[in-house]
Structure formats: structure tokens, C-alpha cells
Write a protein that holds these residues in place. Structure first.
Motif: not given
Length: 206
Positions: A132-143, A175-186
Motif C-alpha cells: 500500500x501507499x498514497x495515491x499520489x505515489x503509485x510507483x512506490x506501491x504494488x496496487x 464480490x470484490x473488496x479493496x481499499x477504504x479511501x479514495x486517495x489511498x492504495x490498499x
């Protein structure tokens, strides 16, 4: 005679005077509407009607009649709880067992066909782990949302490309569940699958 009596998290939109307007908390802790959908309404009505007719005409039959209303059939836990509660010692063992289901045929008709008519159903939960990570830095995450979406797309070819022609299979991602906030990558996603099959092993090669 046994009927399953599940109330499903579905809002009834028929507009009929007896339409369900009930809401409640699901086993997952979510507030949701409740209705006896997926044929459970017919199952309940059919068994109640059969029980009433048999009770009103006892002079026309003899023997033992048992009406079983099974809860939690959709989650596959109701039957287990009934057995754990002593169902197998409360009722006599039947000599013969028949089954039937609701079919899309005109009222008053009985539908039958040669060969298998129904399938087995399995529920599968898949957890996809990412980073996970912040939505503004997707390159640091594995979405995990992207990973889960690719899995959903890939599952669409199980029936079309990996099941032999003439064999039956259904794979549904319900059913597919992922994340809880619009700008956060789970850091994880969850898929819930419904798989229906009529054979447990592949058929012989042609």
C-alpha cells in the motif's frame, strides 16, 4: 420436505403490496435490505402450502411428514448447524430422497429432462496482497486493485478456454473488496467467487 429460507441482501423492486421493506445488519456487519430472493420465496411458499394441504387432508394419506425449514443455505452453514443441533437423531432416516428446484417454466408445469439437471456450487475467497501507499505515489506501491482486476479478467477464460467443449462450468466473481479511501492504495484486495460444476474431474480426451 425441506426448504431453504434465506433472506438475501437484495432490495425488492417489484412494487407489490407484500414486497419486502425490511433492512438489517448482514453477517458481514453491513446494513442492507433483505428479501427472500434467489428462489427462497418460492421454496418457503411451496413447503408452507404443501404442509397446509397435508394437514387439512389427513384422511387421504398415512405416514410421517416432516417439514424442515433450513436457514443459512446460501452460506452453507445452516445444514451443519441443524445436524449439530441433533437433526440426525430427531428425524427418522428416509427410505427414498427426491429433490426438485425452481425452474423458469410457466406456473402449473413440471419440467424434467434426461441427464444431470443441477450442479454443485463452491465458494472461494481469494486474498491478493500488494504494497500500500498514497495515491499520489503509485510507483512506490504494488496496487492490489490492479492485480485483482487482472485476476477477474483472467478468470473469464477458465470456461471459454480451459473447460472442454460439452462440459459445464460457471465461474462468477460475486464480490470484490479493496481499499477504504479514495486517495489511498490498499495493501490487499479480496475476491469472492462462486464456482458451479457438474463433474469433479475432466472428461476423457476425444
Amino acid at each position: 420436505m425441506r426448504a431453504d429460507i434465506d433472506g438475501l441482501p437484495v432490495r425488492e423492486l417489484t412494487g407489490l403490496e407484500y414486497a419486502s421493506i425490511v433492512e438489517g445488519v448482514s453477517v458481514d456487519g453491513e446494513q442492507s435490505p433483505i428479501m427472500h430472493a434467489c428462489g427462497h420465496d418460492v421454496h418457503i411458499s411451496a413447503l408452507l402450502g404443501a404442509t397446509r394441504l397435508l394437514a387439512e387432508h389427513r384422511e387421504r394419506w398415512s405416514g410421517t411428514f416432516l417439514a424442515l425449514f433450513q436457514p443459512a443455505e446460501e452460506r452453507a452453514g445452516g445444514a451443519r448447524k441443524m445436524v449439530d443441533d441433533g437433526l440426525d437423531v430427531r428425524i427418522p432416516a428416509p427410505d427414498v430422497a427426491f429433490s426438485q428446484h425452481v425452474m423458469a417454466t410457466p406456473a402449473g408445469n413440471v419440467h424434467a429432462c434426461l441427464g444431470p439437471s443441477f450442479s454443485t456450487a463452491d465458494s472461494i475467497k481469494v486474498t491478493v496482497f500488494g504494497r500500500g501507499g498514497h495515491g499520489s505515489m503509485p510507483h512506490t506501491t504494488v496496487d492490489p486493485a490492479v492485480l485483482a482486476s487482472m485476476i477477474v479478467l483472467r478468470l473469464q477464460t477458465v470456461v471459454s478456454r480451459e473447460t472442454r467443449p460439452g462440459e459445464f462450468a460457471v465461474v462468477t466473481v460475486g464480490k470484490m473488496t479493496v481499499g477504504s479511501k479514495v486517495n489511498i492504495i490498499s495493501d490487499r484486495a479480496e475476491l469472492q467467487l462462486n464456482v458451479r460444476t457438474s463433474t469433479s474431474t475432466p472428461g476423457p480426451a476425444c
